[in-house]
Scaffold this active site. Structure first.
Site, PDB file in Angstrom:
ATOM      1  N   GLU A  95      25.699  21.276  61.549  1.00 34.08           N
ATOM      2  CA  GLU A  95      25.430  20.636  60.254  1.00 34.08           C
ATOM      3  C   GLU A  95      23.973  20.209  60.109  1.00 34.08           C
ATOM      4  O   GLU A  95      23.423  20.238  58.998  1.00 34.08           O
ATOM      5  CB  GLU A  95      26.352  19.428  60.046  1.00 34.08           C
ATOM      6  CG  GLU A  95      27.811  19.781  59.811  1.00 34.08           C
ATOM      7  CD  GLU A  95      28.616  19.895  61.102  1.00 34.08           C
ATOM      8  OE1 GLU A  95      29.847  20.089  61.025  1.00 34.08           O
ATOM      9  OE2 GLU A  95      27.992  19.787  62.202  1.00 34.08           O
ATOM     10  N   PHE A 157      41.586   9.815  61.500  1.00 31.77           N
ATOM     11  CA  PHE A 157      40.935  10.884  62.257  1.00 31.77           C
ATOM     12  C   PHE A 157      39.732  11.419  61.487  1.00 31.77           C
ATOM     13  O   PHE A 157      39.831  11.749  60.310  1.00 31.77           O
ATOM     14  CB  PHE A 157      41.939  12.014  62.520  1.00 31.77           C
ATOM     15  CG  PHE A 157      41.342  13.187  63.242  1.00 31.77           C
ATOM     16  CD1 PHE A 157      40.922  13.076  64.562  1.00 31.77           C
ATOM     17  CD2 PHE A 157      41.193  14.408  62.597  1.00 31.77           C
ATOM     18  CE1 PHE A 157      40.368  14.158  65.230  1.00 31.77           C
ATOM     19  CE2 PHE A 157      40.637  15.493  63.262  1.00 31.77           C
ATOM     20  CZ  PHE A 157      40.222  15.367  64.587  1.00 31.77           C
ATOM     21  N   GLN A 158      38.607  11.479  62.152  1.00 34.91           N
ATOM     22  CA  GLN A 158      37.336  11.953  61.607  1.00 34.91           C
ATOM     23  C   GLN A 158      36.902  11.169  60.370  1.00 34.91           C
ATOM     24  O   GLN A 158      36.295  11.720  59.450  1.00 34.91           O
ATOM     25  CB  GLN A 158      37.393  13.463  61.306  1.00 34.91           C
ATOM     26  CG  GLN A 158      37.453  14.307  62.574  1.00 34.91           C
ATOM     27  CD  GLN A 158      37.218  15.785  62.329  1.00 34.91           C
ATOM     28  OE1 GLN A 158      37.455  16.293  61.239  1.00 34.91           O
ATOM     29  NE2 GLN A 158      36.757  16.485  63.363  1.00 34.91           N
ATOM     30  N   LYS A 207      39.251  13.632  50.320  1.00 38.41           N
ATOM     31  CA  LYS A 207      40.055  14.845  50.343  1.00 38.41           C
ATOM     32  C   LYS A 207      41.127  14.801  49.264  1.00 38.41           C
ATOM     33  O   LYS A 207      41.428  15.818  48.620  1.00 38.41           O
ATOM     34  CB  LYS A 207      40.685  15.024  51.719  1.00 38.41           C
ATOM     35  CG  LYS A 207      41.444  16.344  51.885  1.00 38.41           C
ATOM     36  CD  LYS A 207      41.903  16.542  53.324  1.00 38.41           C
ATOM     37  CE  LYS A 207      42.588  17.906  53.498  1.00 38.41           C
ATOM     38  NZ  LYS A 207      43.009  18.118  54.920  1.00 38.41           N
ATOM     39  N   MET A 524       3.342  17.248  73.456  1.00 33.84           N
ATOM     40  CA  MET A 524       2.658  16.068  72.944  1.00 33.84           C
ATOM     41  C   MET A 524       2.939  14.851  73.823  1.00 33.84           C
ATOM     42  O   MET A 524       2.048  14.025  74.060  1.00 33.84           O
ATOM     43  CB  MET A 524       3.074  15.782  71.508  1.00 33.84           C
ATOM     44  CG  MET A 524       2.262  14.677  70.841  1.00 33.84           C
ATOM     45  SD  MET A 524       0.495  15.061  70.726  1.00 33.84           S
ATOM     46  CE  MET A 524       0.457  16.014  69.216  1.00 33.84           C
TER      47      MET A 524
END
Length: 630
Positions: A95, A157-158, A207, A524
């Protein structure tokens, strides 16, 4: 100190004094388009699921390309997405890649970038890209799924409160539980992302709202005055700015990324030509004025050119244009430009006076600012005559000739990274090439040693400094600008964070090219350890390019991901390798340039010290006192 070698071509002769006219640069301008310019009127009143409403809303908003990864909470939306004839969905491998790809797309096109993710870890994986877009004012809309409305707050969940998590790093965000609100939420998201100061907007859709039926209704108008300053530059402040610019003896135009975002490069060119002022372009503004312009001194700041840094320090007037007086530009703020009056023009009034006191504030879109400031300056020239800038330009030319960018021979005999990057710029057409970069030494060298002639051709993570930005951003830029050649300049550390998106590129015919500046180190960080930690190299050796073991072997890794892998280990092969990469356009190309790990980025202003203490090379500082006495 060893002799500095291979200095770039000497700059063109400076103007004497201002205003020889000039032609506005050609190439991409990047003006933000009006969203939802051509909505489908037949959609209004149609019954559909909330998921389909998301897809139709994205189409109405003018989106054509979206980057995403499905999961349970966003899965209802992926079903109607499959039937869309207007949206191209690019399935990413992570993602974060979708977010950076949306950023690269927005950078290259000026349009709003779009990314999609599911709830919980899918949404939180977008956080870095959202924060990055917020810091660099990138117009981006992130659509995330959320657990069903009845489950919100139950630690389902999630489930993650992505609206709460991203509140400090978005321009706006919203949780949608009612499917009827989806079209307006997305229309407003595109409006907010692209109006006023651009930025990221997140729309989190439960959802249950995606699954429920609704009557689609696209809003006839968006009325959000709080997100569109609508402010026009005030005539009195513009006139005062023009007066100061017409009478200053050491003027500098300090150009920031706002000029790119507003598509105002043509106006900047007019003001530059008329004023005769020196111009410096920040890391986010590279390309806003062609590097070939004789008044352009390059980039200011921690790793800017000596001439650009010195010009700001010695100026009697600084006209800041879409810049924010970032600490990497100002150095120790209390000692920055001590003799300069400050004119600050910005679309965001919160930026004006935030870091540096301002004498003349101008709030407005920079296109409007230039449209009013240029004729106002012409009037002031009629009133006061053109300023005598001869002595100023003599000093500026002396600085940029004496302290031109260069680099030293490497002690270990390996290729010099600056040489590799310089040749990359010289062997590619500035009119048709876009460069992205990761963060670190390679980013600074790419900003220094490649000449940028057009806006929107240099794409990097400026404010947040996100490692792993380059490859997915290049992917997004290539999708948005398929007729351009896109080179991602990356370090071996950055590359290992997001290189999985090369699989996405290979499977979707996105033929980016990646130049890995492989010094087998976190370069760096290693440079700072050399300078400030007595060369104690704690955890900066990556084992990717030096010695007998390469872990990973970037050529083999590239081939495993469906790309062409090339390796270059000597200066003698640099040109041939770049040319070979440019000949391959049917798949991505990864080039492993093995370079010296001891090369460092110069000039340099150490963090927290005055810009007056800039070092041209290690232990070598400009002789300011001698020059001023002379």
């Amino acid at each position: 100190m060893a002799q500095v070698k291979a200095k770039p071509t000497a700059p063109p002769t400076s103007p004497r004094p201002a205003g020889s006219g000039g032609v506005a640069p050609t190439g991409p301008v990047g003006a933000l388009p009006t969203p939802y310019a051509d909505p489908d009127p037949e959609l209004n009143g149609r019954q559909m699921t909330g998921a389909e409403a998301i897809i139709r809303s994205l189409e109405n908003a003018g989106a054509t390309d979206v980057f995403g990864l499905p999961g349970g909470a966003i899965l209802p939306t992926y079903d109607p997405l499959m039937d869309s004839t207007k949206l191209r969905h690019i399935l990413v491998r992570h993602e974060q890649g979708s977010g950076h790809a949306a950023q690269g797309y927005a950078h290259a096109t000026g349009k709003v970038g779009v990314c999609i993710a599911t709830s919980g870890p899918g949404a939180t994986n977008l956080v870095t890209a959202i924060a990055d877009a917020n810091m660099d004012s990138i117009p981006m809309v992130a659509i995330t799924g959320q657990v069903g409305a009845a489950l919100i707050g139950t630690d389902a969940f999630q489930e993650a409160d992505i609206v709460g998590i991203t509140a400090p790093i978005t321009k706006h965000n919203v949780l949608v539980k009612d499917p009827a609100e989806i079209p307006r939420a997305i229309a407003e998201a595109f409006y907010i992302a692209s109006h006023g100061r651009p930025g990221p907007v997140l729309v989190d859709v439960a959802k249950s709202a995606q699954q429920a039926m609704t009557e689609f209704q696209w809003p006839e108008r968006i009325d959000l005055p709080g997100f569109n300053s609508g402010a026009k530059p005030h005539a009195k402040t513009v006139q005062e700015a023009a007066r100061l610019l017409a009478t200053a003896r050491r003027p500098v135009l300090y150009v920031g990324g706002g000029v790119i975002r507003s598509g105002a490069s043509a106006g900047l060119r007019k003001l530059t030509d008329l004023s005769g002022a020196a111009v410096v372009t920040t890391l986010m503004a590279r390309g806003a004025l062609p590097d070939s312009h004789p008044q352009h001194l390059g980039m200011p700041g921690m790793h800017g050119t000596v001439a650009a840094v010195a010009a700001l320090q010695k100026a009697d007037l600084i006209v800041a244009l879409g810049a924010r007086f970032d600490d990497r530009v100002t150095g120790k703020l209390s000692s920055f430009a001590p003799h300069a009056a400050i004119v600050h023009a910005d679309i965001d009034p919160a930026e004006i006076g935030k870091n540096r006191a301002v004498d003349v504030p101008i709030v407005g879109d920079l296109k409007d600012v230039f449209n009013e400031l240029v004729p106002a300056l012409a009037q002031e020239h009629e009133r006061h005559g053109k300023p005598d800038l001869e002595a100023w330009w003599q000093q500026l030319d002396d600085w940029r000739t004496t302290y031109a960018l260069g680099y030293q021979e490497t002690a270990d005999g390996l290729s010099n990274p600056q040489y590799v990057i310089q040749r990359l710029g010289e062997l590619n057409d500035p009119d048709t090439t876009i460069y992205t970069s990761g963060v670190g030494q390679h980013q600074m060298w790419a900003s220094q040693f490649i000449k940028y002639e057009h806006p929107n051709t240099w794409i990097n993570s400026g404010g947040l400094g996100t490692m792993g930005f380059s490859v997915p951003a290049a992917m997004g830029a290539q999708v948005g600008a398929p007729d351009k050649q896109v080179w991602a300049i990356d370090g071996d550390g950055c590359f290992q964070m997001t290189n999985q998106e090369l699989v996405t590129c290979a499977l979707n015919n996105i033929p980016i090219k990646v130049a890995i500046v492989n010094n087998s180190s976190l370069g760096m960080v290693r440079q700072w350890q050399t300078l400030f930690y007595e060369s104690r190299y704690s955890n900066t050796d990556l084992h990717t390019g030096h010695g007998t073991i390469r872990v990973p072997d970037f050529v083999k890794l590239a081939e495993a991901m469906g790309c062409v892998g090339l390796r270059c280990e000597s200066d003698a092969d640099v040109d041939a390798t770049i040319k070979r990469a440019n000949e391959i356009n049917d798949r991505p190309v990864v080039v492993d340039f093995t370079v010296s790990r001891d090369a460092m980025v110069w000039p340099m202003v150490a963090a927290g010290v005055s810009n007056d203490e800039i070092q041209y090379a290690r232990g070598v500082a400009p002789a300011w006192e001698r020059e001023e006495n002379a």
